[in-house]
Design a protein around this motif. Structure first.
Motif, PDB file in Angstrom:
ATOM      1  N   SER A   1     -55.560   0.561  77.975  1.00 25.13           N
ATOM      2  CA  SER A   1     -56.350   1.746  78.317  1.00 25.13           C
ATOM      3  C   SER A   1     -55.819   2.455  79.548  1.00 25.13           C
ATOM      4  CB  SER A   1     -57.810   1.352  78.529  1.00 25.13           C
ATOM      5  OG  SER A   1     -57.914   0.471  79.628  1.00 25.13           O
ATOM      6  N   THR A   2     -55.099   1.745  80.374  1.00 28.08           N
ATOM      7  CA  THR A   2     -54.570   2.361  81.580  1.00 28.08           C
ATOM      8  C   THR A   2     -53.377   3.246  81.276  1.00 28.08           C
ATOM      9  OG1 THR A   2     -55.313   0.437  82.794  1.00 28.08           O
ATOM     10  CG2 THR A   2     -53.780   1.845  83.923  1.00 28.08           C
ATOM     11  N   LEU A   3     -52.791   3.147  80.095  1.00 26.62           N
ATOM     12  CA  LEU A   3     -51.660   4.007  79.768  1.00 26.62           C
ATOM     13  C   LEU A   3     -52.014   5.470  79.916  1.00 26.62           C
ATOM     14  CD1 LEU A   3     -49.815   2.428  76.712  1.00 26.62           C
ATOM     15  CD2 LEU A   3     -48.981   2.733  79.029  1.00 26.62           C
ATOM     16  N   GLY A   4     -53.256   5.806  79.602  1.00 33.25           N
ATOM     17  CA  GLY A   4     -53.681   7.191  79.777  1.00 33.25           C
ATOM     18  C   GLY A   4     -53.809   7.560  81.235  1.00 33.25           C
ATOM     19  N   ALA A   5     -54.053   6.605  82.089  1.00 32.03           N
ATOM     20  CA  ALA A   5     -54.262   6.875  83.505  1.00 32.03           C
ATOM     21  C   ALA A   5     -52.986   6.732  84.319  1.00 32.03           C
ATOM     22  CB  ALA A   5     -55.315   5.933  84.066  1.00 32.03           C
TER      23      ALA A   5
ATOM     24  N   PRO B   1     -52.302  15.870  87.717  1.00 31.33           N
ATOM     25  CA  PRO B   1     -53.514  15.985  86.891  1.00 31.33           C
ATOM     26  C   PRO B   1     -54.329  14.689  86.804  1.00 31.33           C
ATOM     27  CG  PRO B   1     -51.683  17.083  85.803  1.00 31.33           C
ATOM     28  CD  PRO B   1     -51.115  16.350  86.988  1.00 31.33           C
ATOM     29  N   GLN B   2     -53.678  13.544  86.878  1.00 34.70           N
ATOM     30  CA  GLN B   2     -54.427  12.284  86.867  1.00 34.70           C
ATOM     31  C   GLN B   2     -55.278  12.146  88.129  1.00 34.70           C
ATOM     32  OE1 GLN B   2     -50.710  10.226  86.025  1.00 34.70           O
ATOM     33  NE2 GLN B   2     -51.829   9.050  84.489  1.00 34.70           N
ATOM     34  N   LEU B   3     -54.703  12.457  89.286  1.00 30.51           N
ATOM     35  CA  LEU B   3     -55.466  12.408  90.519  1.00 30.51           C
ATOM     36  C   LEU B   3     -56.558  13.481  90.512  1.00 30.51           C
ATOM     37  CD1 LEU B   3     -52.895  10.718  91.220  1.00 30.51           C
ATOM     38  CD2 LEU B   3     -53.178  11.534  93.550  1.00 30.51           C
ATOM     39  N   GLN B   4     -56.247  14.656  89.979  1.00 32.04           N
ATOM     40  CA  GLN B   4     -57.224  15.741  89.899  1.00 32.04           C
ATOM     41  C   GLN B   4     -58.440  15.314  89.072  1.00 32.04           C
ATOM     42  OE1 GLN B   4     -57.095  19.025  91.354  1.00 32.04           O
ATOM     43  NE2 GLN B   4     -59.252  18.850  90.778  1.00 32.04           N
ATOM     44  N   GLY B   5     -58.208  14.625  87.972  1.00 27.83           N
ATOM     45  CA  GLY B   5     -59.312  14.154  87.135  1.00 27.83           C
ATOM     46  C   GLY B   5     -60.245  13.231  87.892  1.00 27.83           C
ATOM     47  N   TYR B   6     -59.681  12.353  88.720  1.00 34.19           N
ATOM     48  CA  TYR B   6     -60.506  11.461  89.535  1.00 34.19           C
ATOM     49  C   TYR B   6     -61.320  12.270  90.547  1.00 34.19           C
ATOM     50  CZ  TYR B   6     -61.918   7.713  92.647  1.00 34.19           C
ATOM     51  OH  TYR B   6     -62.676   6.852  93.417  1.00 34.19           O
ATOM     52  N   LEU B   7     -60.680  13.223  91.220  1.00 31.39           N
ATOM     53  CA  LEU B   7     -61.378  14.042  92.213  1.00 31.39           C
ATOM     54  C   LEU B   7     -62.491  14.871  91.580  1.00 31.39           C
ATOM     55  CD1 LEU B   7     -58.379  15.295  94.360  1.00 31.39           C
ATOM     56  CD2 LEU B   7     -60.168  13.685  95.072  1.00 31.39           C
ATOM     57  N   ASP B   8     -62.253  15.398  90.392  1.00 34.62           N
ATOM     58  CA  ASP B   8     -63.262  16.220  89.718  1.00 34.62           C
ATOM     59  C   ASP B   8     -64.562  15.453  89.510  1.00 34.62           C
ATOM     60  OD1 ASP B   8     -61.589  18.417  89.615  1.00 34.62           O
ATOM     61  OD2 ASP B   8     -60.969  18.061  87.527  1.00 34.62           O
TER      62      ASP B   8
ATOM     63  N   PRO C   1     -62.397  20.607  94.536  1.00 31.47           N
ATOM     64  CA  PRO C   1     -61.079  20.147  94.979  1.00 31.47           C
ATOM     65  C   PRO C   1     -59.990  20.602  94.009  1.00 31.47           C
ATOM     66  CG  PRO C   1     -62.246  18.365  93.919  1.00 31.47           C
ATOM     67  CD  PRO C   1     -63.207  19.519  94.007  1.00 31.47           C
ATOM     68  N   ARG C   2     -58.848  20.970  94.568  1.00 34.22           N
ATOM     69  CA  ARG C   2     -57.687  21.359  93.769  1.00 34.22           C
ATOM     70  C   ARG C   2     -56.465  20.662  94.363  1.00 34.22           C
ATOM     71  NH1 ARG C   2     -61.024  25.121  94.995  1.00 34.22           N
ATOM     72  NH2 ARG C   2     -59.825  26.124  96.627  1.00 34.22           N
ATOM     73  N   LEU C   3     -55.901  19.731  93.609  1.00 34.67           N
ATOM     74  CA  LEU C   3     -54.781  18.934  94.086  1.00 34.67           C
ATOM     75  C   LEU C   3     -53.503  19.420  93.420  1.00 34.67           C
ATOM     76  CD1 LEU C   3     -54.648  15.212  94.737  1.00 34.67           C
ATOM     77  CD2 LEU C   3     -52.929  16.159  93.222  1.00 34.67           C
ATOM     78  N   SER C   4     -52.458  19.534  94.199  1.00 38.50           N
ATOM     79  CA  SER C   4     -51.150  19.899  93.666  1.00 38.50           C
ATOM     80  C   SER C   4     -50.073  19.161  94.458  1.00 38.50           C
ATOM     81  CB  SER C   4     -50.928  21.415  93.732  1.00 38.50           C
ATOM     82  OG  SER C   4     -50.952  21.860  95.071  1.00 38.50           O
ATOM     83  N   ILE C   5     -48.926  19.072  93.841  1.00 36.38           N
ATOM     84  CA  ILE C   5     -47.760  18.511  94.517  1.00 36.38           C
ATOM     85  C   ILE C   5     -46.705  19.613  94.498  1.00 36.38           C
ATOM     86  CG2 ILE C   5     -45.994  16.722  94.539  1.00 36.38           C
ATOM     87  CD1 ILE C   5     -48.002  14.918  93.043  1.00 36.38           C
ATOM     88  N   PRO C   6     -46.529  20.310  95.627  1.00 30.89           N
ATOM     89  CA  PRO C   6     -45.544  21.401  95.663  1.00 30.89           C
ATOM     90  C   PRO C   6     -44.136  20.905  95.344  1.00 30.89           C
ATOM     91  CG  PRO C   6     -46.999  21.483  97.576  1.00 30.89           C
ATOM     92  CD  PRO C   6     -47.267  20.171  96.879  1.00 30.89           C
ATOM     93  N   GLN C   7     -43.399  21.718  94.623  1.00 36.21           N
ATOM     94  CA  GLN C   7     -42.022  21.386  94.236  1.00 36.21           C
ATOM     95  C   GLN C   7     -41.187  21.053  95.475  1.00 36.21           C
ATOM     96  OE1 GLN C   7     -41.174  20.822  91.349  1.00 36.21           O
ATOM     97  NE2 GLN C   7     -38.979  21.037  91.156  1.00 36.21           N
ATOM     98  N   GLY C   8     -40.515  19.927  95.438  1.00 32.52           N
ATOM     99  CA  GLY C   8     -39.625  19.522  96.522  1.00 32.52           C
ATOM    100  C   GLY C   8     -40.340  18.929  97.728  1.00 32.52           C
ATOM    101  N   SER C   9     -41.652  18.772  97.657  1.00 32.30           N
ATOM    102  CA  SER C   9     -42.413  18.265  98.797  1.00 32.30           C
ATOM    103  C   SER C   9     -42.613  16.753  98.687  1.00 32.30           C
ATOM    104  CB  SER C   9     -43.776  18.947  98.865  1.00 32.30           C
ATOM    105  OG  SER C   9     -44.528  18.417  99.937  1.00 32.30           O
TER     106      SER C   9
END
Length: 187
Positions: A21-25, A39-46, A67-75
């Motif tokens: 079941s963790t494969l989805g997470a 998106p996985q972290l975003q789902g938890y925050l939501d 909350p809106r989580l993102s990982i900027p390119q190259g960061s």
């Protein structure tokens, strides 16, 4: 019998996937690391927001919303954006009064079994509903919330299935690489 073989093969694959079941997470568990996507972290925050924090003996309420989580390119740090509201003297704290943006690394905390903010920094704090700028009390309230949130609240929490699979492994550093959160595993 030849017709049953593909059906049995598909049933076996479905059973294996259902058991994991963790494969989805978890985006990937390859050798010495486990990777998560934004998106996985975003789902938890939501599921964890909005949140209200009473301060100054209940005279002021800080609400953190959307909350809106993102990982900027190259960061090597993630970005978190929140709407914030302040409740006091008849003002509804769930009405956004402004916006908070922060950047942070991540660390694993065995006590919460989760990923927490590590050295978060406020990138912007805009409060147009409160006249555009925030007074020292408001800024102190946000800084105290951020310190407490980073210390106590996970951005993502590992589920029991993942922890069982990692049982014999020691969780090492957590990094942000190529748009993924990577938890490195030690022997």
């Amino acid at each position: 019998m030849p017709r049953l073989r593909p059906l049995l093969w598909m049933l076996a694959v479905a059973t294996v996937l259902a058991g994991c079941s963790t494969l989805g997470a978890v985006a990937g568990m390859l050798g010495n690391q486990v990777s998560f996507t934004a998106p996985q972290l975003q789902g938890y925050l939501d599921r964890r927001f909005p949140r209200d924090y009473d301060k100054l003996g209940g005279l002021v309420t800080l609400s953190v919303l959307n909350p809106r989580l993102s990982i900027p390119q190259g960061s090597h740090r993630l970005r978190l954006d929140f709407d914030v509201g302040f409740g006091a003297l008849g003002r509804d704290s769930r009405t956004p009064a402004g916006h908070l943006a922060l950047a942070s690394g991540l660390r694993f905390d065995p006590g919460t079994r989760g990923l927490h903010l590590d050295n978060p920094t406020i990138e912007s704090l805009d409060m147009p509903q409160l006249g555009g700028s925030m007074n020292a009390t408001g800024r102190d309230l946000v800084n105290r919330w951020l310190a407490g949130y980073a210390r106590d609240e996970p951005v993502y929490q590992f589920d029991s299935s993942l922890l069982q699979r990692l049982q014999s492994r020691r969780i090492g550093a957590t990094t942000i690489e190529n748009g993924l959160v990577v938890v490195h595993l030690d022997q």
